[in-house]
Design a protein around this motif. Structure first.
Motif, PDB file in Angstrom:
ATOM      1  N   CYS A 125       0.734  -1.308   0.145  1.00 16.96           N
ATOM      2  CA  CYS A 125      -0.217  -0.050  -0.030  1.00 16.96           C
ATOM      3  C   CYS A 125       0.995   1.255  -0.115  1.00 16.96           C
ATOM      4  O   CYS A 125       0.541   2.210  -0.640  1.00 16.96           O
ATOM      5  CB  CYS A 125      -0.814   0.019   1.022  1.00 16.96           C
ATOM      6  SG  CYS A 125      -2.283  -1.315   1.197  1.00 16.96           S
ATOM      7  N   LEU A 181     -10.151  -8.117  -1.016  1.00 19.53           N
ATOM      8  CA  LEU A 181      -9.718  -6.929   0.062  1.00 19.53           C
ATOM      9  C   LEU A 181      -8.346  -6.589  -0.204  1.00 19.53           C
ATOM     10  O   LEU A 181      -7.897  -5.249  -0.360  1.00 19.53           O
ATOM     11  CB  LEU A 181      -9.972  -7.623   1.385  1.00 19.53           C
ATOM     12  CG  LEU A 181      -9.735  -6.778   2.787  1.00 19.53           C
ATOM     13  CD1 LEU A 181     -10.392  -7.142   3.742  1.00 19.53           C
ATOM     14  CD2 LEU A 181      -7.964  -6.896   2.916  1.00 19.53           C
ATOM     15  N   LEU A 183      -7.338  -2.874  -1.476  1.00 20.46           N
ATOM     16  CA  LEU A 183      -7.143  -1.749  -0.384  1.00 20.46           C
ATOM     17  C   LEU A 183      -5.588  -1.318  -1.172  1.00 20.46           C
ATOM     18  O   LEU A 183      -5.133   0.011  -1.003  1.00 20.46           O
ATOM     19  CB  LEU A 183      -6.288  -2.575   0.509  1.00 20.46           C
ATOM     20  CG  LEU A 183      -6.066  -1.761   2.017  1.00 20.46           C
ATOM     21  CD1 LEU A 183      -6.891  -1.108   2.389  1.00 20.46           C
ATOM     22  CD2 LEU A 183      -5.730  -2.607   3.058  1.00 20.46           C
ATOM     23  N   PHE A 223     -11.931   0.112  -2.753  1.00 22.12           N
ATOM     24  CA  PHE A 223     -11.987  -0.859  -1.666  1.00 22.12           C
ATOM     25  C   PHE A 223     -13.004  -1.515  -1.218  1.00 22.12           C
ATOM     26  O   PHE A 223     -13.023  -2.860  -1.068  1.00 22.12           O
ATOM     27  CB  PHE A 223     -11.600  -0.061  -0.279  1.00 22.12           C
ATOM     28  CG  PHE A 223     -11.301  -0.707   1.068  1.00 22.12           C
ATOM     29  CD1 PHE A 223     -10.545  -1.660   0.986  1.00 22.12           C
ATOM     30  CD2 PHE A 223     -12.361  -0.465   2.001  1.00 22.12           C
ATOM     31  CE1 PHE A 223     -10.391  -2.354   2.341  1.00 22.12           C
ATOM     32  CE2 PHE A 223     -12.298  -1.175   2.925  1.00 22.12           C
ATOM     33  CZ  PHE A 223     -11.465  -2.295   3.400  1.00 22.12           C
ATOM     34  N   THR A 261     -13.786  -5.844  -1.798  1.00 20.77           N
ATOM     35  CA  THR A 261     -14.134  -6.571  -0.637  1.00 20.77           C
ATOM     36  C   THR A 261     -15.398  -7.014  -0.654  1.00 20.77           C
ATOM     37  O   THR A 261     -15.363  -8.360   0.155  1.00 20.77           O
ATOM     38  CB  THR A 261     -13.933  -5.388   0.562  1.00 20.77           C
ATOM     39  OG1 THR A 261     -12.580  -4.723   0.500  1.00 20.77           O
ATOM     40  CG2 THR A 261     -13.737  -6.265   2.149  1.00 20.77           C
TER      41      THR A 261
END
Length: 397
Positions: free
Chosen positions: A17, A136, A140, A273, A277
């Motif tokens: 990230c 997820l 992210l 996101f 997810t």
């Protein structure tokens, strides 16, 4: 799964990230554009060409990233990518005012390939570490990429105001060196056989076979996913490019324009996101269907929307675009396995490239209103393609 392995994979996700957040500095290019115009003595349309070339070459870089991962260690691939990213910005800073054309090669070419390589490595790495949470993990990392321009715009503005074109480009190149060292040290692939006993349950079914690209080329879902990539692009890219100017006739004030762009950025990040997810629970097929329904509804409302409703249409398209973009790595990993997902994902990005260039050319030929109608039809085509994907729980070879 042992606690150590669980901890290791979450650390890789956090580091990924961070890498994606810093990598996205390039999306502040619009702030550099006036300084490029001044340094090289070119008009606005010309000054935007290096970025347009970068977007196209980025897709090529993705392919190189996927191929290189099959031939060498992941860290070596990252080194190649980051070196090209540094070279693209640093050499652009060194260009004399009469060599604007060379920026097509330095920024558009070198940086585009390098950025595509690094993007492919990180995006394809996450499903390998998170076979049970592909949506997820992918969502992210892409959310951090999406928020990058918002985070770094104040810094870039200060650099440009204080130092101008050349030094600001050098500063960004140094930042890429720093994140390159960080990324090369922290990014790593899981050990062979990692979570090989994991069996997908519920809405998503994962294949046990690890397809090569040559094998995937004989599977119809590869072309369906490529088509979905194409369908996900036009509506958002068309409106994001002309949101302010097109809104002038729809009651959009200066204050509303600022609010609209700011919230749209948050919607895109949220979509990147939230939707992938959710796809871990309801399935990729359902997630894509939701995204394309939102896109089609947003385009339909856009035809009659004014004022606040016009802004809401932009937010809808931003949310659905972000969600779609973050679902492609998970669905490719589900269908074709994680081992060669980088190469396979790079093939599907042909759809992204064609959709991006096609939408821009279409708007110039037929005008924005007709182009939006076409984009709405393309979104409906996306819904049709979604329902040709394998159903929930259907076993895959």
């Amino acid at each position: 799964m042992s606690n150590a392995k669980e901890s290791n994979r979450w650390a890789v996700l956090v580091f990924g990230c961070i890498c994606m957040l810093v990598m996205g500095i390039c999306y502040t290019f619009s702030l550099f554009q006036p300084y490029i115009m001044d340094h090289f003595g070119v008009d606005s349309a010309s000054a935007s060409l290096p970025y347009t070339i970068f977007i196209a070459v980025f897709c090529v870089g993705n392919f190189f990233g996927g191929v290189l991962q099959g031939k060498m260690n992941l860290k070596k691939v990252l080194v190649i990518g980051y070196v090209l990213m540094f070279a693209g910005w640093f050499l652009s800073a060194m260009l004399p005012s009469e060599m604007f054309w060379a920026m097509f090669i330095t920024f558009g070419g070198l940086f585009g390939i390098g950025d595509g390589i690094v993007y492919n490595v990180i995006v394809s790495l996450m499903p390998k570490w998170f076979p049970d949470k592909k949506g997820l993990a992918s969502g992210l990392t892409l959310a951090f990429l999406g928020v990058s321009a918002t985070v770094f715009s104040p810094f870039v503005s200060r650099w440009l105001n204080a130092y101008g074109y050349k030094t600001s480009f050098i500063i960004v190149s140094i930042v890429y060196v720093a994140i390159g060292v960080f990324g090369t040290i922290t990014m790593r692939a899981p050990a062979p056989g990692y979570m090989s006993d994991y069996v997908a349950t519920g809405a998503n079914t994962s294949t046990k076979k690890q397809y090569t690209l040559s094998e995937a080329l004989h599977v119809k879902e590869l072309y369906t996913i490529t088509g979905l990539y194409f369908c996900a692009v036009p509506a958002y890219l068309l409106l994001s490019a002309i949101f302010v100017t097109y809104g002038a006739d729809k009651g959009l004030t200066a204050a509303m324009a600022t609010l609209g762009v700011s919230v749209a950025s948050l919607c895109q990040v949220g979509g990147r996101f939230i939707i992938p997810t959710i796809s871990d629970k309801v399935g990729r097929k359902a997630a894509f269907a939701i995204s394309f329904f939102i896109t089609a509804a947003g385009v339909a409302l856009l035809m009659v929307a004014t004022g606040a409703m016009y802004m809401a249409c932009f937010w809808m398209l931003s949310l659905s675009y972000g969600g779609c973009q973050a679902c492609f790595a998970p669905i490719a990993a589900d269908r074709f396995g994680t081992k060669n997902v980088g190469t396979i994902l790079s093939f599907t990005m042909i759809g992204f490239g064609v959709g991006s260039v096609g939408a821009s050319l279409l708007a110039k030929v037929v005008g924005p209103t007709t182009a939006f109608i076409c984009a709405g039809v393309v979104a409906l085509l996306g819904i049709v393609l979604v329902f040709t994907l394998p159903g929930k729980g259907k076993e895959q070879a």
